[in-house]
Design an enzyme around this catalytic site. Structure first.
Site, PDB file in Angstrom:
ATOM      1  N   SER A   1       6.558  -0.267  -1.526  1.00  0.00           N
ATOM      2  CA  SER A   1       6.111   0.885  -0.730  1.00  0.00           C
ATOM      3  C   SER A   1       7.222   1.924  -0.700  1.00  0.00           C
ATOM      4  CB  SER A   1       5.818   0.435   0.707  1.00  0.00           C
ATOM      5  OG  SER A   1       5.705   1.560   1.553  1.00  0.00           O
TER       6      SER A   1
ATOM      7  N   TYR B   1       8.791  -3.907   7.979  1.00  0.00           N
ATOM      8  CA  TYR B   1       8.019  -3.635   6.759  1.00  0.00           C
ATOM      9  C   TYR B   1       8.914  -3.039   5.663  1.00  0.00           C
ATOM     10  CZ  TYR B   1       4.187  -1.578   3.961  1.00  0.00           C
ATOM     11  OH  TYR B   1       3.319  -1.225   2.963  1.00  0.00           O
TER      12      TYR B   1
ATOM     13  N   LYS C   1       9.797  -4.564   1.981  1.00  0.00           N
ATOM     14  CA  LYS C   1       9.455  -3.852   0.747  1.00  0.00           C
ATOM     15  C   LYS C   1      10.699  -3.501  -0.071  1.00  0.00           C
ATOM     16  CE  LYS C   1       4.964  -3.844   1.143  1.00  0.00           C
ATOM     17  NZ  LYS C   1       4.125  -4.573   0.190  1.00  0.00           N
TER      18      LYS C   1
HETATM   19  P1  NAI Z   1      -5.115  -3.948   3.382  1.00  0.00           P
HETATM   20  O1  NAI Z   1      -4.699  -4.366   4.734  1.00  0.00           O
HETATM   21  O2  NAI Z   1      -6.344  -3.130   3.216  1.00  0.00           O
HETATM   22  O3  NAI Z   1      -5.213  -5.203   2.406  1.00  0.00           O
HETATM   23  C1  NAI Z   1      -4.233  -6.185   2.403  1.00  0.00           C
HETATM   24  C2  NAI Z   1      -4.755  -7.393   1.666  1.00  0.00           C
HETATM   25  O4  NAI Z   1      -3.770  -8.425   1.720  1.00  0.00           O
HETATM   26  C3  NAI Z   1      -6.027  -7.949   2.263  1.00  0.00           C
HETATM   27  O5  NAI Z   1      -6.879  -8.357   1.224  1.00  0.00           O
HETATM   28  C4  NAI Z   1      -5.538  -9.163   3.051  1.00  0.00           C
HETATM   29  O6  NAI Z   1      -6.509 -10.167   3.174  1.00  0.00           O
HETATM   30  C5  NAI Z   1      -4.406  -9.622   2.162  1.00  0.00           C
HETATM   31  N1  NAI Z   1      -3.449 -10.465   2.863  1.00  0.00           N
HETATM   32  C6  NAI Z   1      -2.782 -10.179   4.008  1.00  0.00           C
HETATM   33  N2  NAI Z   1      -2.034 -11.226   4.358  1.00  0.00           N
HETATM   34  C7  NAI Z   1      -2.207 -12.184   3.422  1.00  0.00           C
HETATM   35  C8  NAI Z   1      -1.702 -13.491   3.228  1.00  0.00           C
HETATM   36  N3  NAI Z   1      -0.839 -14.032   4.102  1.00  0.00           N
HETATM   37  N4  NAI Z   1      -2.093 -14.189   2.144  1.00  0.00           N
HETATM   38  C9  NAI Z   1      -2.986 -13.661   1.257  1.00  0.00           C
HETATM   39  N5  NAI Z   1      -3.503 -12.436   1.387  1.00  0.00           N
HETATM   40  C10 NAI Z   1      -3.118 -11.707   2.460  1.00  0.00           C
HETATM   41  O7  NAI Z   1      -3.851  -3.173   2.802  1.00  0.00           O
HETATM   42  P2  NAI Z   1      -3.673  -2.182   1.545  1.00  0.00           P
HETATM   43  O8  NAI Z   1      -3.459  -0.843   2.077  1.00  0.00           O
HETATM   44  O9  NAI Z   1      -4.714  -2.423   0.533  1.00  0.00           O
HETATM   45  O10 NAI Z   1      -2.264  -2.704   1.013  1.00  0.00           O
HETATM   46  C11 NAI Z   1      -2.086  -3.469  -0.155  1.00  0.00           C
HETATM   47  C12 NAI Z   1      -0.599  -3.485  -0.488  1.00  0.00           C
HETATM   48  O11 NAI Z   1      -0.137  -2.151  -0.694  1.00  0.00           O
HETATM   49  C13 NAI Z   1       0.259  -4.073   0.638  1.00  0.00           C
HETATM   50  O12 NAI Z   1       1.314  -4.821   0.086  1.00  0.00           O
HETATM   51  C14 NAI Z   1       0.798  -2.830   1.316  1.00  0.00           C
HETATM   52  O13 NAI Z   1       1.998  -3.093   1.973  1.00  0.00           O
HETATM   53  C15 NAI Z   1       0.963  -1.900   0.132  1.00  0.00           C
HETATM   54  N6  NAI Z   1       1.031  -0.491   0.469  1.00  0.00           N
HETATM   55  C16 NAI Z   1      -0.053   0.141   1.065  1.00  0.00           C
HETATM   56  C17 NAI Z   1       0.035   1.490   1.373  1.00  0.00           C
HETATM   57  C18 NAI Z   1      -1.085   2.244   1.997  1.00  0.00           C
HETATM   58  O14 NAI Z   1      -0.904   3.429   2.322  1.00  0.00           O
HETATM   59  N7  NAI Z   1      -2.258   1.665   2.185  1.00  0.00           N
HETATM   60  C19 NAI Z   1       1.259   2.251   1.096  1.00  0.00           C
HETATM   61  C20 NAI Z   1       2.306   1.503   0.472  1.00  0.00           C
HETATM   62  C21 NAI Z   1       2.180   0.185   0.175  1.00  0.00           C
END
Ligand code: NAI
Length: 249
Positions: free
Chosen positions: A144, A157, A161
């Site tokens: 991130s 966080y 990251k």
């Molecule tokens: P989200 O919350 O929509 O999805 C996260 C996913 O990770 C979900 O499918 C959830 O079930 C899964 N997850 C969470 N804990 C878990 C665990 N212990 N074991 C297995 N699966 C698990 O989040 P999003 O936005 O799709 O984020 C995806 C990645 O991108 C994350 O690593 C987040 O930190 C990163 N990210 C997101 C940004 C954003 O603006 N949405 C910006 C920068 C990075």
């Protein structure tokens, strides 16, 4: 979508239930890869996989908490038994527990580090032997911009990251001689459930600082994943690619 031919390749995507992970799993499947989708919510995971299959992709659901070492070992054995080998790994699963640093509890700290950083390590370790054996691999870690520049309210966080970035750079040095590349993507602000909880005023303010004039989509991040996953990207490793529409911080 960026055109990449991943026919014959098997991929694992963590956190593939929704958001960026689902976008990535769909893009890999649409590029010809067979995709193992890992998530924690069985019902939602099955729905997401059914969605990919309905679009003509080849995908299978695996329930696993990436922060649980024994569970990761177990699921990796199952996936390798089902798929034979794994060629592409996308460590995407991540959580936030935002709070000013002085108010972060031990649990809020540990939960975030355990999923975002330890989870990335555990899943990578579980699949690396398969890639080493076939002397081909693509590991793509979702970090991130918070890990690069920090963000108020995200000490846990951003530390997790930033850890992913250090992990990526080191592992790229360890695996390069096996034709395994290891890269990280630092998304900026992407429209998913993770960010939809934020105040609309905050989202507007961030959007005003994005030169391309919009927030990102899971597909924007999936395109960067496809770029690193491509067989043609074999000379690109240890890199950290920011995908944020040019966000001015
Ligand atoms: P989200 O919350 O929509 O999805 C996260 C996913 O990770 C979900 O499918 C959830 O079930 C899964 N997850 C969470 N804990 C878990 C665990 N212990 N074991 C297995 N699966 C698990 O989040 P999003 O936005 O799709 O984020 C995806 C990645 O991108 C994350 O690593 C987040 O930190 C990163 N990210 C997101 C940004 C954003 O603006 N949405 C910006 C920068 C990075």
């Amino acid at each position: 979508m960026i055109k990449v031919d991943l026919t014959g390749k098997n991929a694992v995507v963590t956190g593939a239930t929704r958001g960026i992970g689902l976008g990535v799993a769909k893009a890999l499947a649409a590029s010809g890869a067979k995709v193992a989708c890992i998530g924690t919510n069985e019902e939602k995971l099955n729905e997401s996989v059914a969605d990919i299959v309905a679009e003509g992709g080849d995908a299978k659901a695996y329930v696993c908490n990436v922060a649980d070492s024994a569970a990761v070992t177990e699921v990796s054995k199952t996936i390798l038994a089902d798929f034979g080998k794994v060629d592409v790994l996308v460590n995407n699963a991540g959580i936030t527990r935002d709070m000013l640093m002085r108010r972060i509890t031990d649990d809020m700290w540990n939960d975030v580090i355990n999923v975002n950083l330890t989870g990335t390590f555990l899943v990578t370790r579980a699949f690396v032997e398969s890639m080493r054996k076939s002397k081909w691999g693509r590991i793509i870690n979702i970090s991130s911009i918070s890990g690069l520049i920090g963000n108020k309210g995200q000490a846990n966080y951003s530390a997790s990251k930033a850890g992913v970035i250090g992990f990526t750079r080191t592992v790229s040095k360890e695996l390069g001689n096996r034709n395994i590349t290891v890269n990280a993507i630092c998304p900026g602000f992407v429209d998913t459930d993770m960010t939809r909880v934020l105040q609309p005023i905050y989202i507007q303010e961030i959007t005003s600082r994005i030169p391309v004039g919009r927030i990102g989509t899971p597909e924007d991040i999936a395109n960067a994943v496809l770029f690193f996953a491509s067989p043609d990207s074999s000379f690109i490793t240890g890199q950290i690619l920011t995908v944020d529409g040019g966000l001015i911080m």
